[in-house]
Design a protein around this motif. Structure first.
Motif, PDB file in Angstrom:
ATOM      1  N   ALA A   1     -36.649 -34.837 -79.003  1.00  0.00           N
ATOM      2  CA  ALA A   1     -38.191 -36.114 -78.594  1.00  0.00           C
ATOM      3  C   ALA A   1     -39.233 -34.926 -78.360  1.00  0.00           C
ATOM      4  O   ALA A   1     -39.126 -33.928 -78.942  1.00  0.00           O
ATOM      5  CB  ALA A   1     -38.133 -36.118 -77.196  1.00  0.00           C
ATOM      6  N   LYS A   2     -40.309 -35.722 -78.983  1.00  0.00           N
ATOM      7  CA  LYS A   2     -41.707 -35.091 -79.509  1.00  0.00           C
ATOM      8  C   LYS A   2     -42.260 -34.858 -78.511  1.00  0.00           C
ATOM      9  O   LYS A   2     -43.455 -34.792 -78.533  1.00  0.00           O
ATOM     10  CB  LYS A   2     -42.270 -36.017 -80.836  1.00  0.00           C
ATOM     11  N   LEU A   3     -42.075 -35.728 -77.222  1.00  0.00           N
ATOM     12  CA  LEU A   3     -43.834 -35.990 -76.536  1.00  0.00           C
ATOM     13  C   LEU A   3     -42.412 -35.975 -74.999  1.00  0.00           C
ATOM     14  O   LEU A   3     -41.105 -36.593 -75.125  1.00  0.00           O
ATOM     15  CB  LEU A   3     -43.770 -37.326 -76.469  1.00  0.00           C
ATOM     16  N   ILE A   4     -43.517 -35.607 -73.366  1.00  0.00           N
ATOM     17  CA  ILE A   4     -43.561 -35.028 -72.212  1.00  0.00           C
ATOM     18  C   ILE A   4     -43.668 -36.203 -71.636  1.00  0.00           C
ATOM     19  O   ILE A   4     -45.089 -36.118 -72.292  1.00  0.00           O
ATOM     20  CB  ILE A   4     -42.568 -34.275 -72.024  1.00  0.00           C
ATOM     21  N   ARG A   5     -43.958 -36.941 -70.368  1.00  0.00           N
ATOM     22  CA  ARG A   5     -44.688 -37.515 -69.765  1.00  0.00           C
ATOM     23  C   ARG A   5     -45.050 -37.186 -68.447  1.00  0.00           C
ATOM     24  O   ARG A   5     -44.059 -36.681 -67.586  1.00  0.00           O
ATOM     25  CB  ARG A   5     -44.361 -38.842 -69.105  1.00  0.00           C
ATOM     26  N   VAL A   6     -47.101 -37.164 -68.314  1.00  0.00           N
ATOM     27  CA  VAL A   6     -46.797 -35.548 -66.562  1.00  0.00           C
ATOM     28  C   VAL A   6     -47.865 -36.721 -66.291  1.00  0.00           C
ATOM     29  O   VAL A   6     -48.487 -37.428 -67.266  1.00  0.00           O
ATOM     30  CB  VAL A   6     -46.962 -34.737 -66.979  1.00  0.00           C
TER      31      VAL A   6
END
Length: 282
Positions: free
Chosen positions: A103-108
């Motif tokens: 995965a290329k992204l994490i959410r905060v």
């Protein structure tokens, strides 16, 4: 071309095999990981232990599905520096999981102005935390701040990302959140464009006495999918539009067996109608 995904917040009790099978059957391009087996704590799930990670990753890859984002519950609004640092540590651990899942992204989240703090102070806490997190991120993963909470308006979240000024710090435009906070869809899209890496979309309607809008099936609320898609087209956005059906928080809304096909069918119809109107293919 934009790609379609759904967040597992919409099917919070499902196991990985059911998620993957449904995404494939309905024609989604990716999955956004948020809830699994009734839990939001992805880091504690047995599917993502070191010994099980390869087989979990293979379930997606064998079906041609991407894990487009790994969602965290991290918030950076606390006046307490120790609490903020713990949230940074947690974000980095999710980024390490994201690497394992390709995965290329994490959410905060930004998120809420705390008692005794001002908006500008809270903004600075978030900027500091995002900067610290970005400095520790694996190179393959970006961290994206969602338009959410007291920073749901596009301009307030965009200001934070601009102040961080780091190539791995991006924005998630939650269309319903920013619209409910007073943004127009057109203006919000233009505001987030420079940092946009991911989009959350769902229809929703206001609820008397609550700041939170209730998710509805497409066309039954106040969030125009047609207007949103038109704005996205003008932005030349080629990332994911992810259906965030908030079933975990609203157990009374429709089941995922209804909501997941409803969303993708609504988007397909709008795309088809747009193509016909434009005369494409003639």
């Amino acid at each position: 071309m934009m790609k379609l995904a759904f967040s597992t917040l919409g099917c919070p009790n499902w196991q990985l095999d059911q998620i993957v099978e449904t995404a494939t059957r309905l024609g989604y391009d990716g999955v956004e990981l948020r809830a699994l087996g009734g839990s939001l704590d992805l880091l504690s799930r047995p599917e993502f232990r070191a010994d099980n990670l390869p087989s979990s990753r293979d379930q997606f890859e064998e079906r041609g599905l991407e894990v487009c984002c790994v969602d965290t519950s991290c918030t950076f609004h606390s006046p307490n520096a120790i609490e903020r640092r713990a949230q940074v540590d947690l974000a980095v651990r999710h980024a390490e999981l994201a690497v394992e899942l390709n995965a290329k992204l994490i959410r905060v989240f930004p998120d809420k102005i705390q008692t005794g703090s001002t908006r500008s102070e809270t903004r600075d806490y978030i900027v500091e935390s995002l900067t610290l997190a970005a400095e520790r991120l694996p190179s393959e993963v970006n961290i994206a701040l969602e338009t959410h909470g007291d920073f749901a308006q596009a301009e307030t979240s965009t200001e934070i990302v601009r102040l961080v000024n780091h190539s791995q710090v991006k924005l998630i435009w939650d269309v319903a959140n920013s619209f409910a906070a007073g943004d127009s869809i057109t203006d919000a899209g233009q505001t987030v464009q420079s940092f946009l890496s991911h989009i959350h979309l769902r229809d929703a309607r206001p609820v008397v006495g609550s700041e939170h809008w209730l998710p509805t099936l497409a066309g039954n609320g106040k969030v125009s999918f047609a207007k949103t898609l038109a704005v996205i087209e003008r932005l030349n956005y080629d990332g994911y539009i992810s259906f965030e059906w908030e079933k975990y928080w609203h157990p009374e809304i429709e089941e995922p067996e209804i909501a997941l096909p409803d969303f993708i069918n609504a988007i397909r119809k709008l795309r088809s109608d747009t193509t016909k109107c434009s005369g494409a293919g003639k």
